[in-house]
Design a protein around this motif. Structure first.
Motif, short mmCIF file in Angstrom:
data_model
loop_
_atom_site.label_atom_id
_atom_site.label_comp_id
_atom_site.label_asym_id
_atom_site.label_seq_id
_atom_site.Cartn_x
_atom_site.Cartn_y
_atom_site.Cartn_z
N ALA A 1 1.06 -1.11 0.11
CA ALA A 1 0.00 0.01 -0.13
C ALA A 1 0.83 1.20 0.07
O ALA A 1 1.60 1.19 1.02
N PRO A 2 0.76 1.97 -0.88
CA PRO A 2 1.49 3.16 -1.11
C PRO A 2 1.30 4.38 0.04
O PRO A 2 0.29 4.40 0.68
N LEU A 3 2.51 4.80 0.61
CA LEU A 3 2.39 5.59 1.70
C LEU A 3 1.64 7.12 1.56
O LEU A 3 1.44 7.61 2.28
N LYS A 4 2.10 7.43 0.26
CA LYS A 4 1.58 8.55 -0.27
C LYS A 4 0.61 8.30 -1.43
O LYS A 4 0.89 8.03 -2.41
N THR A 5 -0.86 8.21 -1.40
CA THR A 5 -1.65 7.92 -2.27
C THR A 5 -1.65 8.73 -3.41
O THR A 5 -1.54 9.90 -3.46
N ARG A 6 -1.84 8.20 -4.62
CA ARG A 6 -2.33 8.85 -5.87
C ARG A 6 -3.62 8.51 -6.24
O ARG A 6 -3.89 7.35 -6.37
N THR A 7 -4.44 9.65 -6.57
CA THR A 7 -5.68 9.65 -7.07
C THR A 7 -6.08 9.94 -8.60
O THR A 7 -5.47 10.72 -9.14
N ILE A 8 -6.87 9.01 -8.88
CA ILE A 8 -7.39 9.23 -10.21
C ILE A 8 -8.53 10.31 -10.19
O ILE A 8 -9.57 10.32 -9.58
#
Length: 205
Positions: free
Chosen positions: A179-186
């Protein structure tokens, strides 16, 4: 003689009419182009291969253009391998309220999917159920042909910018569960269908 000729002409006409009825209306359609616009405005573009996985492509187009993917995260990042999204729960547990047939050779599907090489987009599913795909998808950062025949790949990156964005998302630090520690959103996904309709079928219980 004249009667025999008339019979032959009638048979030829019936064959021609039959061919028209069964002709695929999408046979000459240009491939749809899916654009994934990210939270920072960067874009990934994919050419979708309807001829390789028609039901998968139809399902993805419907979800994308209905806004299903808007605001979802890339919740799973395996550096050097893939990035994954399409889950409304953003943790790998969610999807739509239906599933679709897995279009890959291990499920008896007879067409050739694109190989799972860098830039390929493919449908995720539960390992134990070949017909469990719904909305989750993954994008290859690396080359993993061992996924071929096990997942329904249905498109490829259309340009270098797309590969750069994939690398950017895949470079995020992750925890032990990927799970990424910094999320990237669509921000949103939209598909240019060139005004063609792409039907699909779901699996009902």
């Amino acid at each position: 003689m004249k009667r025999a000729l008339l019979i032959l002409m009638a048979a030829a006409l019936l064959l021609a009419l039959s061919a028209c009825k069964t002709e695929d209306p999408l046979a000459d359609a240009p491939n749809p182009i899916a654009t994934i616009t990210m939270d920072d405005g960067s874009e990934m573009r994919f050419e979708l291969y309807y001829s390789a996985a028609p039901n998968t492509v139809g399902n993805f187009i419907a979800l994308a253009n209905d806004g299903f993917y808007d605001g979802l995260q890339f919740f799973r990042v395996v550096p050097g391998v893939l990035i994954q999204s399409g889950d409304p729960n953003n943790d790998g547990t969610g999807g739509t309220d239906y599933t679709i047939r897995g279009e890959f050779s291990e499920n008896g599907f007879g067409k050739d999917n694109p190989s799972h090489m860098r830039g390929t987009i493919s449908m995720a599913r539960r390992e134990s159920d070949v017909n469990s795909a719904s909305s989750q998808f993954f994008i290859m950062q690396g080359n993993y042909p061992e996924y071929d025949g096990r997942y329904a790949s249905f498109g490829r990156a259309a340009d270098e910018e797309t590969l750069n964005v994939i690398d950017s998302i895949a470079s995020q630090p992750v925890d032990e569960r990927y799970a990424p520690l910094k999320t990237r959103t669509i921000r949103y996904i939209r598909v240019n269908t060139h005004d063609y309709e792409y039907p699909y079928q779901t699996i009902t219980d």
